[in-house]
Enzyme design. Structure first.
Site, PDB file in Angstrom:
ATOM      1  CE  LYS A 300      -0.605   0.224   5.039  1.00 59.14           C
ATOM      2  NZ  LYS A 300       0.141   1.485   5.231  1.00 59.14           N
ATOM      3  CE  LYS A 329       4.277  -3.719   8.851  1.00 57.48           C
ATOM      4  NZ  LYS A 329       3.610  -4.384   9.959  1.00 57.48           N
ATOM      5  CG  ASP A 330       5.159   4.163   9.249  1.00 58.83           C
ATOM      6  OD1 ASP A 330       5.543   3.006   9.490  1.00 58.83           O
ATOM      7  OD2 ASP A 330       5.526   5.158   9.898  1.00 58.83           O
ATOM      8  CE  LYS A 331      -3.242   9.063   4.988  1.00 58.74           C
ATOM      9  NZ  LYS A 331      -4.250  10.053   5.420  1.00 58.74           N
ATOM     10  CD  GLN A 424       4.474   6.585  13.164  1.00 55.49           C
ATOM     11  OE1 GLN A 424       4.899   7.577  13.742  1.00 55.49           O
ATOM     12  NE2 GLN A 424       5.262   5.714  12.575  1.00 55.49           N
TER      13      GLN A 424
END
Length: 694
Positions: A300, A329-331, A424
């Protein structure tokens, strides 16, 4: 303010200038990078290849064979004498349960049937240890010896095949009815059956032995009879014991009987309640009705994990809760992670490949699996990060930027970093952060939580326009029409609010309308914020010394989701003076209803901090939202692994500066490649290296 571990000067720079500057690749439990050697020929992948970690040559041994074997590394590292991989064929794996498993296919045969089953499924040395454990348990009951002289539990190690587990449960309980077996994450644990011991105080041991064999076999229309008993009070005690312990499963009645000397007496007959035996279906029937599980790698870009799942669930026509994953997971990044979806075939998942490409997603290595994933079921994450616009700190008079960078990286490589939750986790840069919503939910302020959720940012895009409209008008239906389709969570909540109203009950129903994983995310964000503040207080108060009252975790490190109360130890004054423990063993609790607190100033700080938020009596359960937060423990210090780094001119990958050259501040960028343990944040590690907020 969050403190730091070491005192080097650091430097300035920018990360996440673009998603490709921050690549996160999950490392599976066998140490393999998920993005490498993925199958690029599968249909529906949109022709987008995986991004190999070419910048980290030390990791080129990692590979991703297909199909993916979704089982824990413990199967290889902790098998011990149960080291027989042939007992766990991948094709026969079934979904695991974390609770006591019902025994399937229990045999009514006597003789050596159970022993033969154990011989066929257990390594000879494990079988011997099991027999010795059983003798120790029985011997402890039959003698005056201290029962604590022998272990209270015995582990057979992980058994991946559910049918093998069921056979082992049955065989052990049939051969040793005075033992009980439970499954924890595919691992069979054997321990003493206290109910058996208690029954032995009421009836003969042979009767207790035979009763528990009858109970475990659970055969249709079967009955069990205790010996005739003329003592009414004693019969009453037996009736009460069975009703109290097994009342939902069994029923008892007293019948008049005549012995071989024509003497009349009374005996207790036990039988299964109507249809209770049918709850334990034959293994073949279970197999026919098993859910379909499909494993895949999700790539993604610029998407939250939960947002990606919501979008995938809509495309596939399943619930977001049908997806399982090992971590969020990170954006603002390109990320690769393992996922499993229930009720979807590999063919169906491949069909949506071209559709999801437009939404910033790709799926790779699509294949059938037999169980879901668990949070924390990974070895860690690999990061490839570019730091751009490198500069000296504003108060740094040094003329050598490269020297500052070398010093900072090597220092953190040696000393480690404070294991904070990253920004985050809380919604970096947002007007209302996720922990504020979590606090409102814990205080059961449902309307406040909804309004915090819809608090807009300063931007004037359609999403923020819709949020402003909602807060001004409370018109849920009108707001629904203003929101873009990708705002799945907001739309779910608004539909419920439109139906039930914007009051305490309506907002409660609104929160219940979004997936549990999303609801609990906000509560966990609050708990994470408290942990961060506690870690800072701990370092400011005690520094790097392990002191009396600290909590330490003996042995291996623990992931965020482990329950380890039995391994958490309070440091004594004697242990402090002897420097028995290292700082890397110190843990702090994530607040919840089942954790211990430090017995020093840090423990007192927790109580005062929770009271400040009105949570001094909080049980960290919100029944109306089906939220239950037991808490866990987190190491206060972590280390970086497999670190490599080099400089880039003009930010172009692959162009290294000469080792002895001077960096041009206006053009230089830094490429860092490293691994971190599960639940560690690269942004936190970089903050420690650079000594600036990112």
């Amino acid at each position: 303010a969050l403190c730091t571990r070491s005192d080097h000067t650091g430097f300035q720079g920018r990360i996440k200038t673009s998603a490709s500057d921050f690549i996160v690749t999950e490392i599976d439990t066998l140490g393999r990078l998920l993005s490498e050697n993925v199958d690029k020929t599968l249909p529906g992948l949109g022709g987008m290849p995986a991004v190999p970690s070419s910048s980290s040559p030390q990791n080129t041994h990692r590979y991703w064979p297909k199909p993916l074997e979704l089982h824990s590394e413990e199967c290889y590292q902790r098998l011990g004498p149960f080291d027989n991989p042939s007992l766990a064929p991948e094709e026969s794996l079934l979904p695991a349960k974390d609770s006591t498993e019902p025994v399937a296919g229990a045999s009514s045969k006597g003789g050596h049937h159970e022993g033969a089953t154990l011989d066929s499924l257990l390594d000879e040395s494990v079988n011997e240890l099991l027999n010795q454990f059983a003798c120790n348990i029985k011997g402890g009951w039959d003698s005056e010896h201290d029962p604590a002289a022998h272990p209270a539990e015995f582990s057979l190690g992980p058994v991946l095949d559910k049918r093998n587990r069921a056979d082992l449960h049955s065989a052990i309980r049939q051969k040793f009815p005075f033992l009980m077996t439970v499954t924890k994450n595919n691992e069979i644990i054997v321990k003493a059956n206290s109910d058996y011991k208690q029954l032995c105080q009421l009836v003969s041991e042979k009767e207790a032995f035979d009763f528990f064999k009858f109970l475990d076999a659970k055969l249709e229309n079967s009955k069990f009879s205790f010996k005739p008993d003329g003592n009414k009070e004693h019969r009453k005690a037996v009736h009460h014991f069975i009703s109290q312990k097994f009342g939902k499963l069994l029923e008892t009645k007293s019948f008049s009987v005549t012995d071989f000397c024509d003497q009349h007496n009374v005996a207790i007959i036990v039988r299964f309640r109507e249809k209770s035996w049918s709850r334990k279906r034959p293994a073949t029937d279970c197999q026919e009705k098993q859910d379909v599980y499909t494993g895949f790698i999700l790539r993604k870009e610029n998407l939250e994990t939960l947002e990606a799942i919501s979008s995938l669930s809509t495309e596939l026509g399943v619930l977001p809760s049908d997806f399982s994953y090992t971590g969020i997971k990170d954006k603002k990044a390109i990320t690769y992670q393992a996922m499993v979806v229930k009720k979807v075939t590999p063919e169906r998942l491949k069909e949506i490949g071209s559709t999801i490409v437009k939404k910033g997603m790709n799926v790779y290595n699509i294949h059938s699996v037999c169980q879901h994933l668990r949070l924390g079921q990974l070895k860690g994450n690999h990061f490839d990060i570019i730091v751009r616009d490198l500069k000296l700190q504003s108060n740094d008079s040094s003329a050598d930027l490269k020297e500052r960078i070398f010093e900072a990286i090597e220092n953190v490589k040696t000393e480690g970093f404070v294991n904070y939750y990253g920004p985050q986790r809380f919604g970096q840069g947002q007007t209302v952060q996720t922990d504020q919503i979590g606090l409102a939910l814990l205080n059961e302020e449902m309307v406040k939580a909804v309004k915090l959720f819809f608090t807009p940012e300063d931007a004037d895009d359609p999403v923020n326009q819709a949020k402003r409209y909602f807060l001004q008008t409370e018109d849920a239906k009108g707001t629904l029409g203003m929101l873009p389709e990708f705002k799945v969570r907001e739309k779910m909540l608004l539909r419920a609010l439109n139906r039930y109203g914007i009051n305490q009950e309506g907002c409660t129903r609104g929160w219940l309308s979004i997936p549990h994983s999303m609801r609990v995310f906000y509560v966990h964000a609050y708990c994470s914020k408290i942990w961060n503040e506690a870690a800072s207080f701990r370092f400011i108060t005690y520094g790097s010394k392990v002191v009396e009252g600290d909590l330490v975790l003996a042995g291996e490190n623990v992931d965020e989701n482990s329950s380890v109360n039995d391994r958490v130890h309070l440091v004594t004054a004697l242990e402090e003076s002897a420097n028995k423990y290292a700082l890397s063993q110190v843990v702090l609790p994530m607040v919840g209803h089942s954790i211990k607190y430090p017995n020093n100033e840090v423990g007192q700080w927790y109580q005062e901090r929770l009271a400040k938020d009105g949570l001094q009596t909080c049980r960290f359960r919100v029944p109306v939202l089906q939220l239950n937060t037991p808490g866990c423990y987190r190491n206060i210090l972590k280390y970086i692994h497999n670190l490599s780094y080099h400089f880039l001119e003009d930010g172009v990958k692959g162009i290294k500066t000469e080792e002895d050259s001077h960096l041009n501040e206006s053009k230089a960028s830094l490429l860092l490649s490293f691994d971190l343990d599960p639940s560690c944040y690269a942004t936190v590690c970089l903050r420690e290296i650079m000594k600036c907020d990112l």
